[in-house]
Structure formats: structure tokens, C-alpha cells
Design a protein around this motif. Structure first.
Motif, PDB file in Angstrom:
ATOM      1  N   ALA A  15       0.833  -1.207   0.000  1.00 30.06           N
ATOM      2  CA  ALA A  15       0.000   0.000   0.000  1.00 30.06           C
ATOM      3  C   ALA A  15       0.868   1.259   0.000  1.00 30.06           C
ATOM      4  CB  ALA A  15      -0.940   0.001   1.198  1.00 30.06           C
ATOM      5  N   LEU A  16       1.954   1.252   0.768  1.00 32.30           N
ATOM      6  CA  LEU A  16       2.854   2.406   0.777  1.00 32.30           C
ATOM      7  C   LEU A  16       3.464   2.626  -0.605  1.00 32.30           C
ATOM      8  CD1 LEU A  16       4.731   1.896   4.171  1.00 32.30           C
ATOM      9  CD2 LEU A  16       2.975   3.607   3.649  1.00 32.30           C
ATOM     10  N   ILE A  17       3.864   1.552  -1.253  1.00 29.82           N
ATOM     11  CA  ILE A  17       4.434   1.658  -2.592  1.00 29.82           C
ATOM     12  C   ILE A  17       3.401   2.212  -3.570  1.00 29.82           C
ATOM     13  CG2 ILE A  17       5.348   0.320  -4.538  1.00 29.82           C
ATOM     14  CD1 ILE A  17       6.678  -1.504  -2.371  1.00 29.82           C
ATOM     15  N   TYR A  20       2.836   6.105  -2.449  1.00 27.62           N
ATOM     16  CA  TYR A  20       3.953   7.048  -2.497  1.00 27.62           C
ATOM     17  C   TYR A  20       4.950   6.780  -3.609  1.00 27.62           C
ATOM     18  CZ  TYR A  20       2.270   8.356   2.132  1.00 27.62           C
ATOM     19  OH  TYR A  20       1.503   8.778   3.187  1.00 27.62           O
ATOM     20  N   GLY A  21       4.888   5.594  -4.202  1.00 27.88           N
ATOM     21  CA  GLY A  21       5.833   5.234  -5.257  1.00 27.88           C
ATOM     22  C   GLY A  21       7.052   4.515  -4.690  1.00 27.88           C
ATOM     23  N   PRO A  22       7.664   3.677  -5.518  1.00 26.46           N
ATOM     24  CA  PRO A  22       8.787   2.869  -5.034  1.00 26.46           C
ATOM     25  C   PRO A  22      10.024   3.696  -4.655  1.00 26.46           C
ATOM     26  CG  PRO A  22       8.425   2.502  -7.379  1.00 26.46           C
ATOM     27  CD  PRO A  22       7.284   3.335  -6.879  1.00 26.46           C
ATOM     28  N   GLU A  23      10.343   4.726  -5.419  1.00 29.41           N
ATOM     29  CA  GLU A  23      11.543   5.515  -5.127  1.00 29.41           C
ATOM     30  C   GLU A  23      11.446   6.206  -3.773  1.00 29.41           C
ATOM     31  OE1 GLU A  23      12.511   8.150  -8.325  1.00 29.41           O
ATOM     32  OE2 GLU A  23      12.420   6.520  -9.795  1.00 29.41           O
ATOM     33  N   LEU A  24      10.313   6.799  -3.487  1.00 32.78           N
ATOM     34  CA  LEU A  24      10.131   7.491  -2.217  1.00 32.78           C
ATOM     35  C   LEU A  24      10.113   6.513  -1.055  1.00 32.78           C
ATOM     36  CD1 LEU A  24       9.895  10.385  -1.348  1.00 32.78           C
ATOM     37  CD2 LEU A  24       7.438  10.190  -1.497  1.00 32.78           C
TER      38      LEU A  24
END
Length: 75
Positions: A15-17, A20-24
Motif C-alpha cells: 500500500a505504501l508503494i 507514495y511510489g517505489p523511489e520514495l
């Protein structure tokens, strides 16, 4: 971070990915490791703080402009 303890933690990380996206997420995980806080909840807290207050450097200072990936987070 520590090994995922359950399917719930794996779902939280996914869910975080997605949010917020993988890089962040990788930057937040790196920050958590630097602070020796290796939990998904701590990483989520870092990401929420960045969304609320803007991105800061590992030492707590704000350097230059906020990176584009932070600016792109929908508020």
C-alpha cells in the motif's frame, strides 16, 4: 527493515508503494535504517511526515527545493 512478520505487513508495504511510489519508499526505508528503526510503521510515519511537512535531509535540515517526487504527492 526487519523481515516482514505477517501478510498484514506485506500488505502495508504494498500500500505504501502504491500511495507514495517505489523511489520514495526506498528513501524512507533508508532513513529508517539510518535511525535504527526498521519497522513498516516507522517507514509509514516518515512518508506521512514528508507528505505533511515536506522532504527533509537525514540530519533534519531542508536542502534546496523539495524533490519532484515529494511535490507530486497528492495532498
Amino acid at each position: 527493515i526487519h523481515p516482514l512478520q505477517s501478510g498484514i505487513e506485506a500488505d502495508m508495504l504494498q500500500a505504501l508503494i502504491e500511495d507514495y511510489g517505489p523511489e520514495l519508499c526506498i528513501k524512507a526505508i533508508d532513513r529508517a535504517v539510518l535511525r535504527r528503526k526498521r519497522t513498516i510503521k516507522y517507514v509509514a510515519g516518515i512518508l506521512r511526515r514528508w507528505q505533511q511537512d515536506g522532504y527533509d535531509e537525514a540530519d533534519g535540515s531542508v536542502q534546496g527545493e523539495i524533490p519532484e517526487e515529494i511535490k507530486a504527492i497528492p495532498f
